[in-house]
Design a protein around this motif. Sequence first.
Motif, PDB file in Angstrom:
ATOM      1  N   THR A 226     -25.069  10.563   3.601  1.00 15.41           N
ATOM      2  CA  THR A 226     -24.125   9.751   3.528  1.00 15.41           C
ATOM      3  C   THR A 226     -22.782   9.995   1.779  1.00 15.41           C
ATOM      4  O   THR A 226     -21.894  10.031   2.501  1.00 15.41           O
ATOM      5  N   ASN A 261     -21.651   2.790   6.008  1.00 12.08           N
ATOM      6  CA  ASN A 261     -22.126   4.323   6.375  1.00 12.08           C
ATOM      7  C   ASN A 261     -22.090   4.858   4.441  1.00 12.08           C
ATOM      8  O   ASN A 261     -23.225   4.520   4.811  1.00 12.08           O
ATOM      9  N   LYS A 262     -21.318   5.585   3.992  1.00  7.74           N
ATOM     10  CA  LYS A 262     -21.064   6.331   2.773  1.00  7.74           C
ATOM     11  C   LYS A 262     -22.248   4.430   1.761  1.00  7.74           C
ATOM     12  O   LYS A 262     -22.868   4.986   1.208  1.00  7.74           O
ATOM     13  N   SER A 300     -15.915   1.138  13.723  1.00 11.53           N
ATOM     14  CA  SER A 300     -15.870   3.211  12.949  1.00 11.53           C
ATOM     15  C   SER A 300     -14.548   3.182  12.181  1.00 11.53           C
ATOM     16  O   SER A 300     -14.649   3.660  11.397  1.00 11.53           O
ATOM     17  N   ASP A 301     -13.410   2.726  12.328  1.00 12.35           N
ATOM     18  CA  ASP A 301     -12.291   3.122  11.639  1.00 12.35           C
ATOM     19  C   ASP A 301     -12.483   2.095  10.311  1.00 12.35           C
ATOM     20  O   ASP A 301     -12.208   2.623   8.962  1.00 12.35           O
ATOM     21  N   ASN A 304     -14.964   3.270   8.047  1.00 12.11           N
ATOM     22  CA  ASN A 304     -14.510   3.770   7.684  1.00 12.11           C
ATOM     23  C   ASN A 304     -13.190   4.204   6.645  1.00 12.11           C
ATOM     24  O   ASN A 304     -13.136   4.421   5.419  1.00 12.11           O
ATOM     25  N   SER A 305     -12.546   3.103   6.515  1.00 11.16           N
ATOM     26  CA  SER A 305     -11.634   2.602   5.775  1.00 11.16           C
ATOM     27  C   SER A 305     -12.132   1.891   4.946  1.00 11.16           C
ATOM     28  O   SER A 305     -12.192   2.313   3.386  1.00 11.16           O
ATOM     29  N   ASP A 307     -15.719   2.733   3.459  1.00 13.84           N
ATOM     30  CA  ASP A 307     -15.532   3.949   2.972  1.00 13.84           C
ATOM     31  C   ASP A 307     -14.350   4.515   1.988  1.00 13.84           C
ATOM     32  O   ASP A 307     -14.659   4.843   0.330  1.00 13.84           O
ATOM     33  N   PHE A 308     -13.138   4.656   2.730  1.00  8.38           N
ATOM     34  CA  PHE A 308     -11.972   5.340   1.463  1.00  8.38           C
ATOM     35  C   PHE A 308     -11.994   4.741   0.441  1.00  8.38           C
ATOM     36  O   PHE A 308     -11.160   5.406  -0.526  1.00  8.38           O
ATOM     37  N   LYS A 382      -7.923   6.110   7.957  1.00  9.76           N
ATOM     38  CA  LYS A 382      -8.287   5.272   7.658  1.00  9.76           C
ATOM     39  C   LYS A 382      -7.303   4.694   6.338  1.00  9.76           C
ATOM     40  O   LYS A 382      -7.838   3.703   5.348  1.00  9.76           O
TER      41      LYS A 382
END
Length: 397
Positions: A226, A261-262, A300-301, A304-305, A307-308, A382
């Motif tokens: 990831t 995730n990441k 999921s959003d 992702n945020s 991770d970002f 994100k």
Amino acid sequence: MSKNVNKRALVLSGGGSRGAYQIGAYKALTELGLKFDIITGTSIGAINGALITQSDEEKIYKFWEEVDYQSVFDSSFFTKEENLSKKKVFKEYLKEVIIKKGLSIKNLENQINKYVDYNKISNSNIKFGIVIYDFDKKKPEFITSKEWNKKNFGDYIIASATFYPFFKKKKIKDIYYVDGGYYDNLPINLAEQMGATEVIAIDIGLFGKRKKVENTKLAIKYIKPTSKLGLSFIFDKEVSEKNYILGYNDTMKIFNKYEGNKYTFYLDEISKYYEENKNKIAEIYNKYFIKIGTKNFDYSDFINSIDFIADKLNIDCSKVYNIKQFNELVLENTKTLNIDYKHKTLFRIKVKLFGRRKSVIRRLILKISNNKIKSIDRYDKKVILSAIYIYSIIDSH
């Protein structure tokens, strides 16, 4: 009538120096109590597969502790050079490819002979197979631990890892072989042919072909990075150590022992925080951004945020976090953006048009993305959610 017996296979892709990821993943799999009847591998996956098949964990970790340029290449360049930048290494690769038709990996061959025990592999209850490629005939060969002998087993393993043209071709009985990735960098079909009914495949490859899985009913669980593992030809101990940790963490997430995730969190840390704060975040999000046509966000959003923003703030992706610790790091690292959250002038930009919260979010977005814009709707979901996430942490302190 004989009953069908389930056979679990571990399939290991090629991927060069990124191979420590597979060992970290394997460590997690063993802690989860998973055992394997079959192991197949290509390139570094063949080397790792041999180390795992012999069931000697100490040798597995010792091998990777010693992996660096000098343990792989038989070249004075890697002995005399102290500061090996990626640029210097790549230039040396190109020079050796042009002048000598590839680097000698004699030192890696010596390491294999040192750490891979032919007798342990031959006597193992695990079936072991690798892919090599006949360079002249342009066809693959599939070699199993039952087909080689004590004299040539190391040759076949090194042949599978001969990443031509960067490495010299491997000659065995007047035949030149190269990396098995020329045919199949993730040998799932070989595992199925050897009797596998289910597969765990650890795929770290950047290059090489991947054959379509022939048996569409074969149960396959994929483990993939990831995070970025680095280039396949950079042999650095610190990078290998980090990749080992990433492999462990990703596997634990695949099997629902960690989450994220990441970035990796202890189980239920993110999901619980999301449930507790989703209404608050949704209120801000829908109030200011639904009007410009952006869709509602979901879990999921939210991931992702996280991770970002963590990536933008250079938070270490190899560690395991609880949400409180992670949020404190976010607040601490936002200081590098030079945002004075409590200063009154922060709220003076078109308060009536944007509202207080949106002016804060707008400023945060501008800082996070490091990009000057005229309208907020040019940002994707994100980016917007990352800014709101930061704001929600600030607002709760």
